[in-house]
Design an enzyme around this catalytic site. Structure first.
Site, PDB file in Angstrom:
ATOM      1  N   PRO A  40       0.814  -1.224   0.000  1.00  0.00           N
ATOM      2  CA  PRO A  40       0.000   0.000   0.000  1.00  0.00           C
ATOM      3  C   PRO A  40       0.845   1.271   0.000  1.00  0.00           C
ATOM      4  CG  PRO A  40      -0.936  -1.598   1.500  1.00  0.00           C
ATOM      5  CD  PRO A  40       0.375  -2.174   1.034  1.00  0.00           C
ATOM      6  N   CYS A  41       0.540   2.158  -0.952  1.00  0.00           N
ATOM      7  CA  CYS A  41       1.316   3.395  -1.071  1.00  0.00           C
ATOM      8  C   CYS A  41       0.770   4.500  -0.178  1.00  0.00           C
ATOM      9  CB  CYS A  41       1.332   3.860  -2.520  1.00  0.00           C
ATOM     10  SG  CYS A  41      -0.289   4.364  -3.144  1.00  0.00           S
ATOM     11  N   GLN A  42      -0.468   4.321   0.341  1.00  0.00           N
ATOM     12  CA  GLN A  42      -1.114   5.419   1.064  1.00  0.00           C
ATOM     13  C   GLN A  42      -0.311   5.869   2.285  1.00  0.00           C
ATOM     14  OE1 GLN A  42      -2.581   2.648   0.035  1.00  0.00           O
ATOM     15  NE2 GLN A  42      -4.404   3.164  -1.135  1.00  0.00           N
ATOM     16  N   PHE A  83       2.760   6.287   2.463  1.00  0.00           N
ATOM     17  CA  PHE A  83       3.904   7.107   2.045  1.00  0.00           C
ATOM     18  C   PHE A  83       3.493   8.285   1.178  1.00  0.00           C
ATOM     19  CE2 PHE A  83       5.294   2.708   2.563  1.00  0.00           C
ATOM     20  CZ  PHE A  83       6.305   2.857   3.501  1.00  0.00           C
ATOM     21  N   SER A  84       2.244   8.294   0.724  1.00  0.00           N
ATOM     22  CA  SER A  84       1.807   9.308  -0.230  1.00  0.00           C
ATOM     23  C   SER A  84       1.597  10.663   0.431  1.00  0.00           C
ATOM     24  CB  SER A  84       0.503   8.864  -0.891  1.00  0.00           C
ATOM     25  OG  SER A  84      -0.016   9.887  -1.715  1.00  0.00           O
TER      26      SER A  84
END
Length: 375
Positions: free
Chosen positions: A75-77, A79-80
């Protein structure tokens, strides 16, 4: 290497990354995706080897097959910047389960895709340290930021790519010379959307040419945006139609209410709310409307025969979160050559230098972006 090298896809979503590896001649044998409708899309296109489960629970009891490659985008959330890049976000730790599967599968190569901030984080450095303990070659030349537009995707999409190999160091691939524009992507798509609602799913990609019902004020705003323009043109031409918050925001947000260019890649990343012009440069290059799901899927390089499960909103999330298949195929071809022993061998001096580098951090701490601790 077997005739068809095998691959596991984790955090698989709709299967954009699998699509690219299949197109490059790989055989998917396992995928994990916790969202049931996303997993249904994957199964519709690739088969029933997908497990619809949370990877945390999956890793507790699952038997992991031995494969050649493990791929995925944790999941990128966490780090976004769009979600605050919060250090206490539990999703930042999902890489541990990815690496658990890497260890148990004894794969030759693994590939992680994520937002660029991963490379500025402690988690990015921890992935590298853990991989090295498992015997993978990984350093600053096997990890970095690639732009999908440099590999034939009609969209500027910068992503962190981390490659680890048991065989030898595998540098990131160089741009392959492929180039595609918005005009190329939209070829054959009718100017006017042809659907109001989805038919019963699954639906093919052309059935996602979904019309919206904008207000008269929205239509007036759309008409004022010139080719390549954005919210600043709206503010200049019709301040009375411009939201006050945009007028107060004098810097940043240059893609908001932006119109796409025909003859280049889409300037901004296709995200999950591409049907909302207020979220980015998502107005059609000529028509006074947002791009449709079909057009977004084309910008993401999904083939028209790809089938989708879920509601309009859920399919939009699948499209926006995916790794573009054409980009994934470029990565897959690069890895396939490596598995076949066709990559350039390092000289003794190069190998010694890289062994020295393994004693120092891959991502310089001083360059890491500070993240908030507020939750």
């Amino acid at each position: 290497m077997p005739k068809k090298p095998t691959v596991i896809d984790l955090f698989a979503g709709a299967g954009g990354m699998t699509r690219g590896f299949v197109d490059a001649g790989f055989k998917p044998v396992l995928a994990v995706e916790k969202e049931p409708d996303f997993a249904a899309t994957y199964a519709e296109n690739f088969g029933k080897h997908i497990v619809a489960d949370d990877i945390v629970e999956f890793c507790k009891t699952a038997e992991i097959p031995k494969v050649d490659v493990v791929i995925g985008g944790p999941p990128c959330q966490g780090f976004s910047n769009l979600t605050g890049n919060k250090k206490c976000d539990p999703r930042r730790e999902m890489w541990r389960y990815f690496m658990d599967v890497v260890e148990k599968s004894e794969c030759q190569v693994f590939v992680i895709e994520n937002v660029p901030n991963l490379l500025k984080s402690d988690e990015g450095e921890n992935i590298v340290k853990f991989a090295r303990k498992l015997g993978y070659h990984i350093d600053g030349e096997t990890c970095g930021i690639l732009n999908a537009a440099d590999f034939g995707v009609p969209q500027n999409r910068r992503r962190a790519i981390l490659i680890g190999s048991r065989i030898d160091y595998l540098n990131l691939p160089a741009p392959n010379g492929e180039f595609s524009t918005v005009r190329d992507a939209f070829k054959g798509i009718p100017k006017r959307p042809t659907f109001q609602e989805l038919a019963e799913t699954p639906v093919t990609t052309p059935q996602l040419h979904i019309a919206r019902n904008p207000t008269e004020k929205s239509l007036a705003r759309y008409r004022l945006i010139p080719p390549g323009g954005n919210r600043f043109d709206l503010q200049r031409l019709a301040p009375e139609l411009t939201p006050d918050c945009w007028i107060r925001k004098t810097k940043g947000g240059t893609d908001l209410f932006g119109r796409l260019h025909w003859d280049g890649p889409a300037r901004c990343t296709i995200r999950t709310e591409f049907y909302k012009p207020e979220k980015g440069r998502y107005l059609h290059p000529k028509e006074d409307r947002p791009i449709t799901h079909w057009e977004a899927a084309r910008l993401q390089t999904f083939p028209d025969e790809f089938k989708w499960h879920g509601t309009k909103i859920r399919i939009a999330i699948q499209i926006g979160n995916a790794v573009p298949p054409v980009f994934a195929k470029a990565l897959a071809n690069h890895i396939k050559k490596h598995l076949r022993g066709e990559s350039r061998e390092l000289t003794d001096d190069e190998r010694q230098l890289r062994l020295v580098r393994e004693k120092s951090p891959v991502f310089e701490t001083k360059k890491r972006k500070q993240v908030t601790s507020k939750c």
